[in-house]
Design a protein around this motif. Structure first.
Motif, mmCIF file in Angstrom:
data_model
loop_
_atom_site.group_PDB
_atom_site.id
_atom_site.type_symbol
_atom_site.label_atom_id
_atom_site.label_comp_id
_atom_site.label_asym_id
_atom_site.label_seq_id
_atom_site.Cartn_x
_atom_site.Cartn_y
_atom_site.Cartn_z
ATOM 1 N N LEU A 244 39.404 37.783 53.354
ATOM 2 C CA LEU A 244 40.082 39.062 52.307
ATOM 3 C C LEU A 244 40.770 38.601 51.776
ATOM 4 O O LEU A 244 41.590 39.433 51.559
ATOM 5 N N GLU A 245 41.583 37.300 52.726
ATOM 6 C CA GLU A 245 42.265 36.516 52.031
ATOM 7 C C GLU A 245 42.482 35.826 51.167
ATOM 8 O O GLU A 245 41.789 35.325 50.693
ATOM 9 N N ASP A 246 43.973 36.272 50.469
ATOM 10 C CA ASP A 246 44.290 35.481 48.902
ATOM 11 C C ASP A 246 44.463 34.248 48.286
ATOM 12 O O ASP A 246 43.638 33.614 47.441
ATOM 13 N N LYS A 251 41.221 29.307 47.098
ATOM 14 C CA LYS A 251 40.915 28.035 46.698
ATOM 15 C C LYS A 251 39.609 27.636 47.222
ATOM 16 O O LYS A 251 38.857 27.119 46.421
ATOM 17 N N TYR A 252 37.945 28.945 47.715
ATOM 18 C CA TYR A 252 37.255 29.022 47.292
ATOM 19 C C TYR A 252 35.597 29.079 46.072
ATOM 20 O O TYR A 252 35.518 29.533 46.422
ATOM 21 N N ALA A 253 36.872 30.421 44.934
ATOM 22 C CA ALA A 253 35.624 30.909 43.559
ATOM 23 C C ALA A 253 35.134 30.594 43.469
ATOM 24 O O ALA A 253 33.919 30.715 43.114
ATOM 25 N N ASP A 254 35.520 29.165 43.541
ATOM 26 C CA ASP A 254 34.424 27.943 42.582
ATOM 27 C C ASP A 254 33.192 27.500 43.511
ATOM 28 O O ASP A 254 32.819 27.104 42.709
ATOM 29 N N ILE A 262 33.987 38.552 45.388
ATOM 30 C CA ILE A 262 35.594 39.007 46.266
ATOM 31 C C ILE A 262 36.563 38.554 44.860
ATOM 32 O O ILE A 262 36.935 39.723 44.534
ATOM 33 N N HIS A 263 36.470 37.348 44.475
ATOM 34 C CA HIS A 263 37.465 36.859 43.600
ATOM 35 C C HIS A 263 37.078 38.046 42.051
ATOM 36 O O HIS A 263 38.178 38.664 41.738
ATOM 37 N N TYR A 264 36.441 38.249 41.449
ATOM 38 C CA TYR A 264 35.796 39.393 40.441
ATOM 39 C C TYR A 264 36.662 40.028 40.867
ATOM 40 O O TYR A 264 37.353 41.310 40.076
ATOM 41 N N PHE A 273 41.625 47.152 49.416
ATOM 42 C CA PHE A 273 41.365 46.462 48.976
ATOM 43 C C PHE A 273 39.722 47.577 49.929
ATOM 44 O O PHE A 273 39.015 48.246 49.524
ATOM 45 N N ALA A 274 40.324 48.124 50.741
ATOM 46 C CA ALA A 274 39.352 48.542 52.073
ATOM 47 C C ALA A 274 38.904 49.384 51.220
ATOM 48 O O ALA A 274 37.874 50.594 51.652
ATOM 49 N N GLU A 275 39.848 50.605 50.623
ATOM 50 C CA GLU A 275 39.639 51.923 49.816
ATOM 51 C C GLU A 275 38.463 51.625 48.369
ATOM 52 O O GLU A 275 37.405 52.410 48.444
#
Length: 327
Positions: A244-246, A251-254, A262-264, A273-275
């Motif tokens: 959940l951390e930006d 860093k790891y989206a790729d 999650i990035h998308y 995000f919880a909503e």
């Protein structure tokens, strides 16, 4: 390949040469077979269900703990599939969104989809061995149903399922085999996910069903299953709540499919995000990626594969038959 009782495992052991298909195999144009809620029981005991869930489990195991950058075999046939998807992707440039009063469901998507359906036979003829061209009328239907509905201009887990079934069929006809397992997820499926994300954004497609009720997010589910398998037994994103951390997402989206998802979501939605992604928020509290992975497989079977609004659209042919599975 015995068309009556072959499994994904049987096919994976076969030679890549299409000659392993029996000469008398009869391919069928897939048709819908789940016409009522009571038919769901037939589906859940069918050969197609066992093949499909087994296929997901097999690839889930193949990519466990591996980042997208892992060195994997890229066969000629995988390369041909990627080339085909590139052509489909590039067609989006030929059909830009049109000016229209409604905000969602840009009608230019219909023109794009019609173009794809006009050319799928040719694309598959270019990609598949001549000996298995006879399979094209069956497998192409799954490909054509993978990108969304042209009438409603929506996309959901049923369309995603159609693409996974398309991949499953490529194994059944021996076009792909066990050595292609990692590349099938990391290259072919990942390319597909990027295409449908582009379609969703370009044509502002509606989520199929009741606003994504059959999924973890508005559109996808399988990337979360395979993506969580990648994260098993690696320390980079542990405990799972770190997804959940930006900073971790960027860093790891790729590197990890789950993080790409999650990035998308975060790029498309605003607010807490919880909503807007409550189920994913809840998953973040689970203590291990292995438990998340197994939980997602169970959730997928319950929330997607046993839901009539999804399964009523599933197509069955000779490769993924509705007949009862026999050991």
């Amino acid at each position: 390949m015995n068309s009556e009782n072959s499994t994904i495992g049987d096919v994976a052991k076969k030679d890549e040469d299409a000659s392993s298909l029996p000469a008398n195999h009869r391919f069928l144009e897939p048709v819908k077979a789940v016409k009522s809620i009571t038919d769901l029981a037939i589906w859940e005991k069918s050969e197609a269900y066992m093949e499909y869930t087994g296929f997901i489990a097999t690839l889930n195991e193949a990519i466990k703990g591996k980042p997208l950058s892992v060195d994997c075999k890229v066969s000629d046939n995988v390369t041909k599939m990627l080339k085909m998807l590139d052509i489909i992707d590039n067609f989006i440039d030929d059909f830009p969104p049109v000016e229209q009063p409604q905000r969602f469901g840009n009608t230019a998507f219909r023109d794009w989809l019609n173009k794809v359906k006009q050319i799928t036979t040719q694309l598959l003829q270019d990609a598949l061995h001549l000996k298995i061209h006879v399979a094209i009328p069956e497998v192409k239907v799954y490909l054509e149903e993978s990108f969304g509905n042209g009438t409603r201009i929506d996309y959901g887990t049923g369309h995603e399922m159609s693409f996974v079934m398309f991949l499953c069929c490529l194994y059944k006809i021996c076009y792909l085999n066990e050595e292609d397992n990692i590349a099938t997820v990391f290259l072919i499926f990942n390319k597909y996910i990027n295409i449908v994300r582009r379609l969703q954004k370009t044509y502002r497609m509606e989520p199929a069903g009741s606003h994504g009720v059959w999924s973890l997010d508005d559109y996808q589910f399988v990337p979360f299953i395979w993506g969580s398998s990648q994260l098993i037994d690696q320390p980079k994103i542990y405990p799972p709540v770190k997804f959940l951390e930006d900073e971790v997402i960027e860093k790891y989206a790729d590197e990890y499919i789950f993080m790409s998802c999650i990035h998308y979501i975060k790029s498309m939605k605003t607010g807490p995000f919880a909503e807007h992604s409550n189920q994913l928020w809840s998953i973040s509290a689970v203590g291990s990626w292995s438990k998340i992975n197994q939980g997602l497989i169970k959730m997928y079977k319950k929330e997607v594969l046993s839901k009539f609004p999804v399964i009523q659209h599933v197509l069955f042919g000779s490769l993924l038959p509705i007949r009862r599975f026999r050991h």
